[in-house]
Enzyme design. Structure first.
Site, PDB file in Angstrom:
ATOM      1  N   THR A 171       1.037  -1.170   0.098  1.00  0.00           N
ATOM      2  CA  THR A 171      -0.102  -0.017   0.079  1.00  0.00           C
ATOM      3  C   THR A 171       0.993   1.091  -0.063  1.00  0.00           C
ATOM      4  O   THR A 171       2.056   1.187   0.468  1.00  0.00           O
ATOM      5  CB  THR A 171      -0.756  -0.077   1.088  1.00  0.00           C
ATOM      6  OG1 THR A 171      -1.842  -0.987   1.445  1.00  0.00           O
ATOM      7  CG2 THR A 171      -1.630   1.268   1.369  1.00  0.00           C
ATOM      8  N   ARG A 185     -11.890  -9.441  -0.929  1.00  0.00           N
ATOM      9  CA  ARG A 185     -11.761  -8.887   0.277  1.00  0.00           C
ATOM     10  C   ARG A 185     -11.324  -7.597   0.207  1.00  0.00           C
ATOM     11  O   ARG A 185     -10.463  -7.379  -0.612  1.00  0.00           O
ATOM     12  CB  ARG A 185     -10.685  -9.818   1.049  1.00  0.00           C
ATOM     13  CG  ARG A 185     -10.052  -9.362   2.337  1.00  0.00           C
ATOM     14  CD  ARG A 185      -8.826  -8.272   2.010  1.00  0.00           C
ATOM     15  NE  ARG A 185      -8.055  -7.991   3.308  1.00  0.00           N
ATOM     16  CZ  ARG A 185      -7.378  -6.966   3.296  1.00  0.00           C
ATOM     17  NH1 ARG A 185      -7.082  -6.060   2.457  1.00  0.00           N
ATOM     18  NH2 ARG A 185      -6.941  -6.602   4.404  1.00  0.00           N
ATOM     19  N   GLY A 201      -9.924  -4.168   2.217  1.00  0.00           N
ATOM     20  CA  GLY A 201      -9.073  -3.800   3.383  1.00  0.00           C
ATOM     21  C   GLY A 201      -9.448  -2.428   4.003  1.00  0.00           C
ATOM     22  O   GLY A 201     -10.496  -1.653   3.570  1.00  0.00           O
ATOM     23  N   ASP A 202      -8.847  -1.997   4.574  1.00  0.00           N
ATOM     24  CA  ASP A 202      -8.838  -0.459   5.379  1.00  0.00           C
ATOM     25  C   ASP A 202      -8.464   0.517   4.430  1.00  0.00           C
ATOM     26  O   ASP A 202      -9.245   1.876   4.453  1.00  0.00           O
ATOM     27  CB  ASP A 202      -7.890  -0.143   6.457  1.00  0.00           C
ATOM     28  CG  ASP A 202      -6.524  -0.238   6.125  1.00  0.00           C
ATOM     29  OD1 ASP A 202      -6.090  -1.356   5.315  1.00  0.00           O
ATOM     30  OD2 ASP A 202      -5.858   0.418   6.250  1.00  0.00           O
ATOM     31  N   THR A 208      -1.703   1.944   7.164  1.00  0.00           N
ATOM     32  CA  THR A 208      -1.170   0.976   6.235  1.00  0.00           C
ATOM     33  C   THR A 208      -0.704  -0.097   7.266  1.00  0.00           C
ATOM     34  O   THR A 208      -0.458  -0.165   8.343  1.00  0.00           O
ATOM     35  CB  THR A 208      -0.006   1.604   5.469  1.00  0.00           C
ATOM     36  OG1 THR A 208       0.278   0.517   4.678  1.00  0.00           O
ATOM     37  CG2 THR A 208       1.024   1.848   6.143  1.00  0.00           C
ATOM     38  N   GLY A 209      -0.784  -1.600   6.553  1.00  0.00           N
ATOM     39  CA  GLY A 209      -0.484  -2.625   7.497  1.00  0.00           C
ATOM     40  C   GLY A 209      -1.681  -3.522   7.400  1.00  0.00           C
ATOM     41  O   GLY A 209      -2.461  -3.461   6.495  1.00  0.00           O
ATOM     42  N   GLY A 214      -4.956  -4.447   7.426  1.00  0.00           N
ATOM     43  CA  GLY A 214      -6.211  -3.778   7.171  1.00  0.00           C
ATOM     44  C   GLY A 214      -7.388  -4.133   8.178  1.00  0.00           C
ATOM     45  O   GLY A 214      -8.160  -3.213   8.463  1.00  0.00           O
TER      46      GLY A 214
HETATM   47  C1  SD4 Z   1      -4.858  -3.846   3.430  1.00  0.00           C
HETATM   48  N1  SD4 Z   1      -3.863  -2.232   4.779  1.00  0.00           N
HETATM   49  O1  SD4 Z   1      -5.420  -3.854   2.437  1.00  0.00           O
HETATM   50  C2  SD4 Z   1      -3.556  -2.628   3.388  1.00  0.00           C
HETATM   51  C3  SD4 Z   1      -2.455  -3.399   3.358  1.00  0.00           C
HETATM   52  C4  SD4 Z   1      -1.084  -2.747   3.500  1.00  0.00           C
HETATM   53  O2  SD4 Z   1       1.081  -2.682   3.506  1.00  0.00           O
HETATM   54  O3  SD4 Z   1      -1.278  -1.590   4.076  1.00  0.00           O
HETATM   55  N2  SD4 Z   1      -0.053  -3.266   3.242  1.00  0.00           N
HETATM   56  O4  SD4 Z   1      -4.835  -4.500   4.440  1.00  0.00           O
END
Ligand code: SD4
Length: 299
Positions: free
Chosen positions: A160, A188, A190-191, A211-212, A214
Site C-alpha cells: 500500500t 476481500r 481492506g482499510d 497501512t499494514g 487492514g
Molecule cells: C490492506 N492495509 O489491504 C492494506 C495493506 C497494507 O502494507 O497496507 N499493506 O489491508
C-alpha cells in the site's frame, strides 16, 4: 506556492510516490493533483510489487485494487474497491470524489465507471508476479493461514502507499492506493479505501492515514480515531501513539503483523507509530525529501 509537506509510506513504493508527488506540486499542482500523481506513479511502475501494475494478486491469481482520497477542506471523499484490470485506481477514486454524488464504487461497477471515463482495461500481471503467485499456489499448506500475509517469506515492502499532504496555512488531503494483502480471498476489501479506517482528513484538525494489516486497522477506525485524538489536543505523534496503544491493548493480535498510523496536523506537524517493528516513511518539506523510521510507542 504555499509551504507544503507531503508524507508517503514504505521504502520503495513510497520513494517513487513522494518524488512524483513533489514534481507535480512543484509544477503548480494542487494537493489533490500531487497526491494523485504520486500514487499513480507508484501504481504504474511494474517493478514495484506494492500497488497497481505488477502487484501481488489474490488467491485466484487476480490483482484487485482499492484506492481512496479525502479532502479536508469540505470532507469530500471518493473511493473504489475490488477493481480488476484498471490502473491507476487512485485516479478513478478521484473521479468518484469529483464527478459522482457517491463516496465509493465497488468491483465490476467501479470498473464500468472507469471505462466510461476513458480508462482502458489492462492486464496487471507481470512475469514476476505470475511466478510468485504460482510459487505461493503450489506450496503445501493447511487451513486459512494462506490468506495471512503477503510477503511473509520476503522482506515486507508494503502493499500500500498512503500519502498525506499539507499546505499552509491549514489545508490537508489524504489518499491511499493498495493491492491489499497478497493472496487475499477474492472480494476481500481492506482499510485503505474506507474513509475513517485507511484515510481521514479535516482541515479543522489535520489528516491521518493507515497501512499494514487492514482488518485490524479497520476495526480500530484508525485514521478517524487519530484525527479525533488530535482534535482533543494531542500532537500528531501523540495521537498516532495513542491509537497504536489502544490497538495493542484492545486488539493484541494487531502486533502479529505491522499496523501503522501516520498523521499530520493542520499546521504541518506530523508523526507516525506502529504496532511492531520499524516503519519507513518518506517526508517531503518544500522539496527536501528524506526517509525516517518510526517505531512502537512505549506502553
Ligand atoms: C490492506 N492495509 O489491504 C492494506 C495493506 C497494507 O502494507 O497496507 N499493506 O489491508
Amino acid at each position: 506556492m504555499a509551504k507544503t509537506t507531503l508524507l508517503a509510506t514504505w521504502r520503495e513504493p513510497g520513494q517513487v510516490a513522494i518524488k512524483a508527488a513533489w514534481e507535480r506540486r512543484a509544477s503548480g499542482g494542487s494537493l489533490r493533483d500531487a497526491l494523485e500523481s504520486g500514487l499513480a506513479a507508484s501504481e504504474l511502475d511494474p517493478t514495484l510489487v506494492a500497488i497497481g501494475l505488477g502487484a501481488l494478486p489474490n488467491a485466484d491469481g487476480e490483482v484487485e485494487l482499492d484506492a481512496s482520497m479525502m479532502d479536508g477542506h469540505d470532507l469530500e471523499a471518493g473511493a473504489v474497491c475490488g477493481v480488476r484490470g484498471i490502473v491507476p485506481v487512485i485516479s478513478v477514486a478521484r473521479k468518484v470524489l469529483e464527478e459522482t454524488p457517491h463516496v465509493m464504487l465497488a468491483g465490476e461497477q467501479a470498473r464500468r465507471f472507469a471505462l466510461s471515463k476513458g480508462f482502458e482495461v489492462r492486464n496487471l500481471m507481470t512475469t514476476d508476479n505470475v511466478r510468485w503467485y504460482e510459487e505461493w499456489r503450489d506450496k503445501p499448506r493447511e487451513g486459512t493461514e494462506e490468506y495471512v500475509h503477503a510477503l511473509s517469506d520476503k522482506e515486507h515492502h508494503g502493499d500500500t502507499v498512503t500519502v498525506l499532504g499539507w499546505e499552509a496555512p491549514s489545508h490537508v488531503v489524504a489518499a491511499s492506493s493498495t493491492s491489499g494483502l497478497a493472496w487475499k480471498m477474492p472480494g476481500r476489501i481492506g482499510d485503505s479505501p474506507i474513509v475513517g479506517a485507511g484515510i481521514y482528513a479535516d482541515d479543522e484538525v489535520g489528516c491521518a492515514g493507515a497501512t499494514g494489516w487492514g482488518e485490524e486497522l479497520w476495526k480500530a477506525a484508525a485514521s478517524f480515531r487519530t484525527v479525533e485524538y488530535m482534535r482533543g489536543g494531542m500532537s500528531p505523534q501523540e495521537a498516532c501513539d495513542a491509537t497504536i496503544r489502544q490497538m495493542i491493548r484492545r486488539q493484541p493480535k494487531s502486533t502479529e503483523m505491522m499496523c501503522v498510523v501516520l498523521a499530520m496536523s493542520n499546521s504541518g506537524e506530523f508523526g507516525a507509530s506502529c504496532t511492531t517493528g520499524e516503519f519507513p516513511m518518506w517526508i517531503c518539506q518544500d522539496g527536501e525529501i528524506e526517509m525516517r523510521l518510526f517505531g512502537v510507542p512505549e506502553i
